[in-house]
Design an enzyme around this catalytic site. Sequence first.
Site, PDB file in Angstrom:
ATOM      1  N   GLU A 135      13.255  -6.361   2.052  1.00 18.49           N
ATOM      2  CA  GLU A 135      14.689  -6.129   1.925  1.00 18.49           C
ATOM      3  C   GLU A 135      15.220  -7.102   0.901  1.00 18.49           C
ATOM      4  O   GLU A 135      14.735  -8.241   0.789  1.00 18.49           O
ATOM      5  CB  GLU A 135      15.415  -6.270   3.268  1.00 18.49           C
TER       6      GLU A 135
ATOM      7  N   TYR B 162      10.804  -5.914  -8.127  1.00 18.74           N
ATOM      8  CA  TYR B 162      10.164  -5.081  -7.107  1.00 18.74           C
ATOM      9  C   TYR B 162       9.945  -3.653  -7.629  1.00 18.74           C
ATOM     10  O   TYR B 162       8.890  -3.065  -7.397  1.00 18.74           O
ATOM     11  CB  TYR B 162      11.002  -5.061  -5.825  1.00 18.74           C
TER      12      TYR B 162
HETATM   13  C1  LIG Z   1      13.468 -12.958  -7.945  1.00 21.97           C
HETATM   14  C2  LIG Z   1      12.552 -14.111  -8.365  1.00 21.97           C
HETATM   15  C3  LIG Z   1      11.626 -14.440  -7.215  1.00 21.97           C
HETATM   16  C4  LIG Z   1      11.741 -13.698  -9.595  1.00 21.97           C
HETATM   17  O1  LIG Z   1      10.866 -14.759  -9.900  1.00 21.97           O
HETATM   18  P1  LIG Z   1      10.415 -15.065 -11.418  1.00 21.97           P
HETATM   19  O2  LIG Z   1       9.317 -16.051 -11.380  1.00 21.97           O
HETATM   20  O3  LIG Z   1      11.572 -15.375 -12.263  1.00 21.97           O
HETATM   21  O4  LIG Z   1       9.865 -13.630 -11.800  1.00 21.97           O
HETATM   22  P2  LIG Z   1       8.797 -13.291 -12.962  1.00 21.97           P
HETATM   23  O5  LIG Z   1       8.975 -14.222 -14.102  1.00 21.97           O
HETATM   24  O6  LIG Z   1       7.458 -13.147 -12.351  1.00 21.97           O
HETATM   25  O7  LIG Z   1       9.184 -11.811 -13.325  1.00 21.97           O
HETATM   26  C5  LIG Z   1      10.418 -11.518 -13.660  1.00 21.97           C
HETATM   27  C6  LIG Z   1      10.520 -10.021 -13.463  1.00 21.97           C
HETATM   28  O8  LIG Z   1      11.746  -9.811 -12.849  1.00 21.97           O
HETATM   29  C7  LIG Z   1      12.466  -8.904 -13.602  1.00 21.97           C
HETATM   30  N1  LIG Z   1      13.497  -9.644 -14.315  1.00 21.97           N
HETATM   31  C8  LIG Z   1      13.421 -10.821 -14.951  1.00 21.97           C
HETATM   32  N2  LIG Z   1      14.584 -11.169 -15.445  1.00 21.97           N
HETATM   33  C9  LIG Z   1      15.426 -10.198 -15.116  1.00 21.97           C
HETATM   34  C10 LIG Z   1      16.812  -9.987 -15.325  1.00 21.97           C
HETATM   35  N3  LIG Z   1      17.576 -10.875 -15.988  1.00 21.97           N
HETATM   36  N4  LIG Z   1      17.362  -8.869 -14.833  1.00 21.97           N
HETATM   37  C11 LIG Z   1      16.615  -7.968 -14.147  1.00 21.97           C
HETATM   38  N5  LIG Z   1      15.299  -8.117 -13.932  1.00 21.97           N
HETATM   39  C12 LIG Z   1      14.733  -9.221 -14.387  1.00 21.97           C
HETATM   40  C13 LIG Z   1      11.550  -8.240 -14.524  1.00 21.97           C
HETATM   41  O9  LIG Z   1      10.997  -7.122 -13.847  1.00 21.97           O
HETATM   42  C14 LIG Z   1      10.497  -9.272 -14.777  1.00 21.97           C
HETATM   43  O10 LIG Z   1       9.292  -8.647 -14.978  1.00 21.97           O
HETATM   44  P3  LIG Z   1       8.377  -8.979 -16.262  1.00 21.97           P
HETATM   45  O11 LIG Z   1       7.129  -9.512 -15.659  1.00 21.97           O
HETATM   46  O12 LIG Z   1       8.224  -7.676 -16.947  1.00 21.97           O
HETATM   47  O13 LIG Z   1       9.082 -10.025 -17.106  1.00 21.97           O
HETATM   48  C15 LIG Z   1      13.391 -15.354  -8.760  1.00 21.97           C
HETATM   49  O14 LIG Z   1      14.320 -14.948  -9.738  1.00 21.97           O
HETATM   50  C16 LIG Z   1      14.119 -16.019  -7.618  1.00 21.97           C
HETATM   51  O15 LIG Z   1      13.527 -16.781  -6.867  1.00 21.97           O
HETATM   52  N6  LIG Z   1      15.419 -15.775  -7.472  1.00 21.97           N
HETATM   53  C17 LIG Z   1      16.220 -16.481  -6.474  1.00 21.97           C
HETATM   54  C18 LIG Z   1      15.791 -16.171  -5.055  1.00 21.97           C
HETATM   55  C19 LIG Z   1      15.685 -14.701  -4.820  1.00 21.97           C
HETATM   56  O16 LIG Z   1      16.548 -13.935  -5.212  1.00 21.97           O
HETATM   57  N7  LIG Z   1      14.614 -14.258  -4.134  1.00 21.97           N
HETATM   58  C20 LIG Z   1      14.392 -12.872  -3.793  1.00 21.97           C
HETATM   59  C21 LIG Z   1      15.004 -12.572  -2.482  1.00 21.97           C
HETATM   60  S1  LIG Z   1      14.701 -10.874  -2.006  1.00 21.97           S
END
Ligand SMILES: CC(C)(COP(=O)(O)OP(=O)(O)OC[C@H]1O[C@@H](n2cnc3c(N)ncnc32)[C@H](O)[C@@H]1OP(=O)(O)O)[C@@H](O)C(=O)NCCC(=O)NCCS
Length: 167
Positions: free
Chosen positions: A119, A131
Site C-alpha cells: 500500500e 512500483y
Molecule cells: C520511494 C523511495 C523508496 C524510492 O527510493 P530510491 O532509492 O530513490 O529509488 P530508485 O533510485 O531505486 O528508483 C527510483 C525510481 O522511482 C521512480 N522515480 C524516481 N524519481 C521519481 C520522480 N521524481 N517521480 C516519479 N517517479 C520517480 C522511477 O521509477 C525510478 O526508477 P528508475 O530506476 O527508472 O530511475 C524513496 O524515494 C523514499 O524512501 N521515499 C520516502 C519514503 C517513502 O515514500 N517510502 C515508500 C512508502 S510506500
Amino acid sequence: MSPETPAPAPPPAGYSARPLELADVEAVHRLEVRLFPADAWPLEMLLAEVGHPTRRYTVVQDGAGVVVAYAGMMAVGDTGDVQTIAVVPEHEGRGVGRWLMERMHRQAREAGAATMMLEVRADNPRAEGLYSSLGYERIHVRRRYYPDGADAVIMRKTLTPEGDPRP
Ligand SMILES: CC(C)(COP(=O)(O)OP(=O)(O)OC[C@H]1O[C@@H](n2cnc3c(N)ncnc32)[C@H](O)[C@@H]1OP(=O)(O)O)[C@@H](O)C(=O)NCCC(=O)NCCS
C-alpha cells in the site's frame, strides 16, 4: 541454482546491505520519524517486526557504514507484503529503492509467495512510479486510510521465477 533463477544483483555501487539487527532498530526508528512524519511506526512496532519469523528486514549502509535505507517484507502463505521501504533523501535516485524492492521480491518467492502486495499513499507519486515500473498494478483505493486523511492505493504484482522487469 537453476538457470531460471538469476543470482541476486549486488546493491548499487558504494552501498552494502545486510539483514536488520536489533541493534539497528533505534537508528532505523529515527529515520522512520524523519521520512514518515505523518505515520511513523512506533519503536515497539519496529522491534516486534524484527524478530518475527515471517518478516525479512534489510538495511543498506553507505561507504562509511551509516544506515541510509531500510525495507521489510512479510510472507505468509502464497502472498508477500511490502511492510515498509525508505531511502534517506540524500541517497534517493541511485537505485537503492529499486534494489531493495527486488530483494524483497526474491525473499518472498523463496518463502513460497506467488503474489506481492503493498500500500502506498496516494500523494506519493515517486514511490508509486517505482512500483509501477516493477510491475505493480493498482487494485484498490482505501479512502482516508492514513491518520492525516490521505488515501491508500493498494497495489499487486505477480512474482515470477525470472525476476523483475528492467525499467
Ligand atoms: C520511494 C523511495 C523508496 C524510492 O527510493 P530510491 O532509492 O530513490 O529509488 P530508485 O533510485 O531505486 O528508483 C527510483 C525510481 O522511482 C521512480 N522515480 C524516481 N524519481 C521519481 C520522480 N521524481 N517521480 C516519479 N517517479 C520517480 C522511477 O521509477 C525510478 O526508477 P528508475 O530506476 O527508472 O530511475 C524513496 O524515494 C523514499 O524512501 N521515499 C520516502 C519514503 C517513502 O515514500 N517510502 C515508500 C512508502 S510506500
